[in-house]
Design a protein around this motif. Structure first.
Motif, PDB file in Angstrom:
ATOM      1  N   ALA A  18       5.191  -2.663  11.156  1.00  0.00           N
ATOM      2  CA  ALA A  18       5.336  -3.720  10.462  1.00  0.00           C
ATOM      3  C   ALA A  18       4.107  -4.563  10.915  1.00  0.00           C
ATOM      4  N   LEU A  19       4.092  -5.118  12.101  1.00  0.00           N
ATOM      5  CA  LEU A  19       3.089  -5.757  12.354  1.00  0.00           C
ATOM      6  C   LEU A  19       1.345  -5.160  12.051  1.00  0.00           C
ATOM      7  N   LEU A  20       1.442  -4.068  12.288  1.00  0.00           N
ATOM      8  CA  LEU A  20      -0.010  -3.362  12.059  1.00  0.00           C
ATOM      9  C   LEU A  20       0.052  -3.393  10.461  1.00  0.00           C
ATOM     10  N   VAL A  21       0.642  -3.259   9.559  1.00  0.00           N
ATOM     11  CA  VAL A  21       0.815  -3.554   8.058  1.00  0.00           C
ATOM     12  C   VAL A  21       0.174  -4.896   7.783  1.00  0.00           C
ATOM     13  N   TYR A  22       0.996  -5.940   8.482  1.00  0.00           N
ATOM     14  CA  TYR A  22       0.960  -7.188   8.238  1.00  0.00           C
ATOM     15  C   TYR A  22      -0.399  -7.850   8.535  1.00  0.00           C
ATOM     16  N   LEU A  23      -1.035  -7.271   9.763  1.00  0.00           N
ATOM     17  CA  LEU A  23      -2.144  -7.733  10.379  1.00  0.00           C
ATOM     18  C   LEU A  23      -3.354  -7.136   9.503  1.00  0.00           C
ATOM     19  N   GLY A  24      -3.287  -5.727   9.322  1.00  0.00           N
ATOM     20  CA  GLY A  24      -4.335  -5.066   8.877  1.00  0.00           C
ATOM     21  C   GLY A  24      -4.301  -4.519   7.520  1.00  0.00           C
ATOM     22  N   TYR A  25      -3.179  -4.465   6.567  1.00  0.00           N
ATOM     23  CA  TYR A  25      -3.188  -4.170   5.217  1.00  0.00           C
ATOM     24  C   TYR A  25      -2.371  -5.223   4.617  1.00  0.00           C
ATOM     25  N   MET A  26      -2.773  -6.671   4.775  1.00  0.00           N
ATOM     26  CA  MET A  26      -1.889  -7.771   4.009  1.00  0.00           C
ATOM     27  C   MET A  26      -2.026  -7.589   2.641  1.00  0.00           C
ATOM     28  N   HIS A  27      -3.502  -7.247   2.395  1.00  0.00           N
ATOM     29  CA  HIS A  27      -3.779  -7.439   0.936  1.00  0.00           C
ATOM     30  C   HIS A  27      -3.197  -6.228  -0.023  1.00  0.00           C
ATOM     31  N   VAL A  28      -3.101  -4.992   0.698  1.00  0.00           N
ATOM     32  CA  VAL A  28      -2.152  -4.045   0.065  1.00  0.00           C
ATOM     33  C   VAL A  28      -0.868  -4.363  -0.164  1.00  0.00           C
ATOM     34  N   TYR A  29      -0.162  -4.842   0.754  1.00  0.00           N
ATOM     35  CA  TYR A  29       1.265  -5.342   0.757  1.00  0.00           C
ATOM     36  C   TYR A  29       1.553  -6.282  -0.194  1.00  0.00           C
ATOM     37  N   LYS A  30       0.753  -7.254  -0.301  1.00  0.00           N
ATOM     38  CA  LYS A  30       0.988  -8.380  -1.357  1.00  0.00           C
ATOM     39  C   LYS A  30       0.708  -7.868  -2.962  1.00  0.00           C
ATOM     40  N   ASP A  31      -0.405  -6.997  -2.847  1.00  0.00           N
ATOM     41  CA  ASP A  31      -0.735  -6.447  -4.230  1.00  0.00           C
ATOM     42  C   ASP A  31       0.471  -5.634  -4.792  1.00  0.00           C
ATOM     43  N   SER A  32       1.249  -5.084  -4.053  1.00  0.00           N
ATOM     44  CA  SER A  32       2.113  -3.980  -4.647  1.00  0.00           C
ATOM     45  C   SER A  32       3.606  -4.504  -4.528  1.00  0.00           C
ATOM     46  N   ASN A  33       4.373  -4.091  -5.524  1.00  0.00           N
ATOM     47  CA  ASN A  33       5.764  -4.574  -5.161  1.00  0.00           C
ATOM     48  C   ASN A  33       6.595  -3.401  -4.610  1.00  0.00           C
ATOM     49  N   PHE A  34       6.115  -2.258  -4.151  1.00  0.00           N
ATOM     50  CA  PHE A  34       6.627  -1.421  -3.488  1.00  0.00           C
ATOM     51  C   PHE A  34       6.855  -1.909  -1.873  1.00  0.00           C
ATOM     52  N   GLY A  35       5.656  -2.359  -1.315  1.00  0.00           N
ATOM     53  CA  GLY A  35       5.775  -2.683   0.136  1.00  0.00           C
ATOM     54  C   GLY A  35       7.030  -3.755   0.409  1.00  0.00           C
ATOM     55  N   PRO A  36       6.899  -4.908  -0.235  1.00  0.00           N
ATOM     56  CA  PRO A  36       7.941  -6.051   0.224  1.00  0.00           C
ATOM     57  C   PRO A  36       9.493  -5.327  -0.050  1.00  0.00           C
ATOM     58  N   MET A  37       9.841  -4.532  -1.059  1.00  0.00           N
ATOM     59  CA  MET A  37      10.916  -4.024  -1.272  1.00  0.00           C
ATOM     60  C   MET A  37      11.361  -2.856  -0.231  1.00  0.00           C
ATOM     61  N   LEU A  38      10.618  -2.315  -0.002  1.00  0.00           N
ATOM     62  CA  LEU A  38      10.888  -1.186   1.211  1.00  0.00           C
ATOM     63  C   LEU A  38      11.001  -2.064   2.331  1.00  0.00           C
ATOM     64  N   ASP A  39      10.164  -3.156   2.715  1.00  0.00           N
ATOM     65  CA  ASP A  39      10.399  -3.833   3.835  1.00  0.00           C
ATOM     66  C   ASP A  39      11.819  -4.462   4.013  1.00  0.00           C
ATOM     67  N   PHE A  40      12.128  -5.054   2.694  1.00  0.00           N
ATOM     68  CA  PHE A  40      13.439  -5.745   2.666  1.00  0.00           C
ATOM     69  C   PHE A  40      14.609  -4.832   2.923  1.00  0.00           C
ATOM     70  N   VAL A  41      14.546  -3.638   2.226  1.00  0.00           N
ATOM     71  CA  VAL A  41      15.655  -2.707   2.419  1.00  0.00           C
ATOM     72  C   VAL A  41      15.822  -2.089   4.037  1.00  0.00           C
TER      73      VAL A  41
END
Length: 158
Positions: free
Chosen positions: A31-54
């Motif tokens: 998650a740290l790698l995703v948050y630091l390196g790919y935050m733009h991809v995380y924010k632009d998709s709905n799948f990333g935050p929902m998967l992270d929540f689950v």
């Protein structure tokens, strides 16, 4: 010399506790790698935050279960290594001419602390789940519906 074993087996509960801890650590690094390196991809998709929540909610539940199991396993170890447990386990202590006496009781303070930190992890992961939930579309749809219904019920100016 006779071989003696502890009564009860708490190996599986401590293995489960450590396994959840290792998996949680690996997920945090991912998650740290995703948050630091790919935050733009995380924010632009709905799948990333929902998967992270689950996954975060699942880890909160796993911490609750494994901490409870480890707390029970630790109590089994304490019972088996206490004076009454040693008297009932050692066959030598059951002989009529022998009296067994426990001179030292093992210090299990660090094991007690591990149980406390396990339950504190439940609180941390639940808090994290709340903040991740606020990033999902489930929260934004709920907020939009509340704001939309609030605007419709406002009185019209005269």
């Amino acid at each position: 010399m006779a071989e003696t074993h502890l009564m009860g087996d708490s190996a599986s509960s401590v293995e489960f506790f450590v396994g959840v801890a290792v998996l949680a650590f690996l997920y945090c690094m991912l998650a740290l790698l995703v948050y630091l390196g790919y935050m733009h991809v995380y924010k632009d998709s709905n799948f990333g935050p929902m998967l992270d929540f689950v996954v975060t909610a699942a880890f909160a539940f796993l911490w609750l279960v494994c901490s409870s199991a480890w707390a029970r396993g630790l109590q089994v170890v304490k019972d088996a290594t206490g004076p009454a447990g040693i008297d009932s386990t050692l066959s030598l202590c059951k002989e009529p001419d022998v009296s067994c006496e426990v001179n030292e009781i093992a210090n299990m303070r660090s094991l007690d602390i591990s149980v406390v930190f396990g339950f504190l992890n439940v609180i941390v992961w639940l808090g994290n789940a709340w903040f991740v939930y606020k990033e999902t579309q489930w929260h934004s749809q709920k907020s939009a519906a509340q704001q939309g219904s609030g605007r419709r019920s406002a009185p019209a100016p005269i």
